[in-house]
Design a protein around this motif. Structure first.
Motif, mmCIF file in Angstrom:
data_model
loop_
_atom_site.group_PDB
_atom_site.id
_atom_site.type_symbol
_atom_site.label_atom_id
_atom_site.label_comp_id
_atom_site.label_asym_id
_atom_site.label_seq_id
_atom_site.Cartn_x
_atom_site.Cartn_y
_atom_site.Cartn_z
ATOM 1 N N THR A 277 -4.318 6.169 21.008
ATOM 2 C CA THR A 277 -3.663 5.076 21.731
ATOM 3 C C THR A 277 -4.453 4.598 22.937
ATOM 4 O OG1 THR A 277 -2.404 6.559 23.180
ATOM 5 C CG2 THR A 277 -1.371 5.923 21.071
ATOM 6 N N ARG A 278 -5.278 5.478 23.509
ATOM 7 C CA ARG A 278 -6.072 5.174 24.698
ATOM 8 C C ARG A 278 -5.199 4.923 25.921
ATOM 9 N NH1 ARG A 278 -10.220 7.362 23.936
ATOM 10 N NH2 ARG A 278 -11.303 6.120 25.453
ATOM 11 N N ASN A 279 -3.985 5.468 25.913
ATOM 12 C CA ASN A 279 -3.054 5.228 27.000
ATOM 13 C C ASN A 279 -2.189 6.481 27.176
ATOM 14 O OD1 ASN A 279 -0.283 4.407 27.992
ATOM 15 N ND2 ASN A 279 -1.424 2.511 28.363
ATOM 16 N N GLU A 280 -2.210 7.053 28.382
ATOM 17 C CA GLU A 280 -1.482 8.304 28.613
ATOM 18 C C GLU A 280 0.021 8.169 28.393
ATOM 19 O OE1 GLU A 280 -2.454 10.949 31.864
ATOM 20 O OE2 GLU A 280 -4.354 9.864 32.134
ATOM 21 N N ALA A 281 0.597 7.071 28.856
ATOM 22 C CA ALA A 281 2.042 6.882 28.683
ATOM 23 C C ALA A 281 2.390 6.789 27.201
ATOM 24 C CB ALA A 281 2.509 5.627 29.415
ATOM 25 N N ALA B 161 -0.678 -8.094 27.687
ATOM 26 C CA ALA B 161 -1.488 -6.935 27.315
ATOM 27 C C ALA B 161 -1.501 -5.939 28.465
ATOM 28 C CB ALA B 161 -2.909 -7.365 26.982
ATOM 29 N N PRO B 162 -1.132 -4.689 28.188
ATOM 30 C CA PRO B 162 -1.106 -3.698 29.262
ATOM 31 C C PRO B 162 -2.521 -3.355 29.686
ATOM 32 C CG PRO B 162 -0.719 -2.635 27.175
ATOM 33 C CD PRO B 162 -0.785 -4.119 26.905
ATOM 34 N N GLU B 163 -2.652 -2.972 30.934
ATOM 35 C CA GLU B 163 -3.935 -2.495 31.383
ATOM 36 C C GLU B 163 -4.205 -1.190 30.675
ATOM 37 O OE1 GLU B 163 -5.331 -1.479 35.620
ATOM 38 O OE2 GLU B 163 -4.252 -3.403 35.723
#
Length: 179
Positions: free
Chosen positions: A24-28, A84-86
């Motif tokens: 996902t490349r996103n911790e959340a 788009a989320p950072e």
């Protein structure tokens, strides 16, 4: 038989989180994937009955959940429903005290992020989970040949991406030895 969530979590959560983070490349998002896996297990206690490879099964759940999450986000972004989320990329590799090693970990995490998700998944499963191509194929629902091809393409791209870093470290080491 009741599910031993504590044992399953202790044995697999770190690997599942690392895999989800890599995809996902996103911790959340990785945390959401992990939470959904355990929520699903709680809702359906018999889900793991008869599973041959507990880790493999859980990694497949993580893969499917991460892909679903990325597809939903992509669909929302296309319709303009969500900006788009950072990209908040942590990296699934343990921190190091050595500057060169930490630089390599950072470069590797960035390079992995540039791979298409299907190649990234196979590379992660092969290198960090030590899965065979047959196991990867079963987890991802592809043929072993497809898993091997995705691995080969992914490794080729990583080598190309990491070559400058390797050359820099090699030159530094050579200069250090010759001084």
């Amino acid at each position: 038989m009741p599910v031993d969530f504590a044992r399953i979590y202790d044995a697999h959560a770190r690997a599942l989180f690392g895999y989800a983070l890599n995809l996902t490349r996103n911790e959340a998002d990785a945390r959401d994937v992990l939470q959904e896996i355990f929520h699903r297990l709680a809702r359906r206690p018999g889900l793991m009955d008869g599973v041959r490879s507990e880790r493999g099964f859980l990694l497949r759940l993580a893969h499917n959940q991460a892909i679903d999450l990325m597809r939903r986000r992509s669909a929302r972004e296309k319709t303009g429903a969500l900006a788009a989320p950072e990209e908040t990329v942590g990296h699934p590799f343990a921190a190091s005290q050595a500057a060169d090693e930490e630089g390599f970990r950072r470069a590797l995490a960035e390079s992995l992020g540039k791979l298409p998700p299907d190649q990234r998944a196979v590379v992660h499963l092969k290198l960090w989970e030590d899965a065979t191509f047959a196991e990867i194929a079963e987890m991802l629902g592809v043929s072993a040949h497809t898993a091997a091809s995705r691995y080969r393409y992914g490794i080729d791209k990583l080598q190309t991406e990491l070559r400058p870093f390797y050359n820099e470290v090699k030159n530094s080491w050579t200069n250090l030895k010759n001084s």
